[in-house]
Enzyme design. Structure first.
Site, PDB file in Angstrom:
ATOM      1  N   CYS A 178       0.867  -1.176   0.000  1.00 46.27           N
ATOM      2  CA  CYS A 178       0.000   0.000   0.000  1.00 46.27           C
ATOM      3  C   CYS A 178       0.907   1.230   0.000  1.00 46.27           C
ATOM      4  CB  CYS A 178      -0.958  -0.015   1.186  1.00 46.27           C
ATOM      5  SG  CYS A 178      -0.149  -0.061   2.808  1.00 46.27           S
ATOM      6  N   THR A 179       0.356   2.393   0.265  1.00 42.67           N
ATOM      7  CA  THR A 179       1.136   3.626   0.152  1.00 42.67           C
ATOM      8  C   THR A 179       2.301   3.692   1.134  1.00 42.67           C
ATOM      9  OG1 THR A 179      -0.888   4.765  -0.527  1.00 42.67           O
ATOM     10  CG2 THR A 179       0.993   6.140   0.068  1.00 42.67           C
TER      11      THR A 179
END
Length: 322
Positions: A178-179
């Site tokens: 994810c980020t």
């Protein structure tokens, strides 16, 4: 040239006994350091992204690391020539990222953390599947080559996709990303709980991968939750993968439709943006509530009664009396 501001992205799963008391104390700290951004406080920990002058951000990181509860925070730091936010929000919520998986504690069990170089070495193996744990508007503008994406608008919808993942990838090694890493903490733990045996997560997320592994094979831009909207992470083999919602040309400029009733969050090129006055369609351009377009496609959210100075004035009065 060194830029005067820093942008910090971080999280930490750690028990906080009284989230509201901590929220007020922490908010005062951010105000005193002139930081802007969004911070979530919960009984399960802290999650934030803030911006400020470099020296103020250094003080902020030092203050958190000095607290034993947050000593393990791994800050992702970017340089900037200005603030990445217009306001400061420090709020309490049930989770530091909304998943609905309240029973899961990543400190007890979660996927194996992979450093960016380890992730890079492992991601292309035949027995491995890379799974993007982000929402559709995030991976549309950028994602890892050959990554499996989930048809979700919010991370809280992820548990609904577990049967689909079991059917296709039960016997594979799962690499989640994810980020900044926070969504993978609970996502990888949930995968393990649901019977997946080999589950890994990219430590520090896409942002750290860009800094330490050159962002190789991350195609497009990385969506971020500040005024920049999307940033470059791949300095090895960059590629644009998103297209303009209106004309279909290659474009990675994410905007919100100027019609607040629609507020569609998509890629729209500058040409179409100006032609439609910030709207995503002719109908939205003609909508009576359409917001003025300044060329950015970014609109500040309403405060909805939120008071950024809550507790700060009271603290100052107390200080004077002492």
């Amino acid at each position: 040239m060194n830029k005067p501001y820093s942008i910090l992205l971080y999280y930490c799963y750690t028990p906080i006994e009284d989230p509201e008391a901590f929220r007020e104390q922490h908010h005062r700290l951010c105000l005193e350091l002139n930081l802007l951004g969004r911070i979530i406080v919960s009984k399960e920990g802290l999650n934030g992204t803030v911006s400020g002058l470099k020296e103020d951000c250094e003080k902020y990181m030092a203050a958190l690391h000095a607290d034993p509860r947050f000593a393990k925070i791994d800050f992702k730091v970017d340089e900037s020539d200005k603030h990445a936010f217009a306001k400061l929000h420090v709020r309490t919520k049930a989770e530091i990222v909304h998943s609905g998986l309240l029973h899961i504690d990543p400190n007890v069990r979660t996927g194996k953390h992979l450093a960016p170089k380890e992730f890079k070495e492992m991601k292309d193996r035949e027995d491995v599947v890379i799974v993007d744990m982000r929402s559709d508007y995030e991976y549309t503008v950028g994602r890892f080559k050959n990554a499996v994406t989930l048809d979700i608008e919010n991370f809280r919808e992820f548990p609904e996709k577990i049967d689909e993942l079991k059917e296709k990838f039960r016997d594979k090694k799962i690499l989640t990303y994810c980020t900044g890493g926070i969504k993978c903490e609970k996502a990888s733990a949930f995968l393990l709980e649901q019977g997946f045996e080999d589950v890994y997560q990219l430590h520090g997320g896409i942002i750290k991968y860009g800094k330490e592994a050159g962002g190789e094979d991350f195609e497009g831009k990385c969506y971020v939750f500040d005024n920049r909207v999307a940033v470059d992470v791949n300095s090895v083999n960059p590629k644009v993968i998103s297209t303009c919602h209106v004309c279909g040309t290659e474009n990675d400029r994410m905007v919100n439709c100027a019609n607040p009733v629609c507020n569609l969050h998509v890629a729209i090129c500058e040409k179409c943006g100006w032609e439609l006055d910030g709207a995503c369609s002719t109908a939205c351009k003609e909508h009576p509530e359409k917001r003025p377009y300044d060329g950015t496609g970014y609109y500040q959210k309403e405060m909805n009664g939120y008071n950024p100075l809550k507790g700060f004035n009271r603290k100052k009065k107390t200080d004077v009396q002492v």
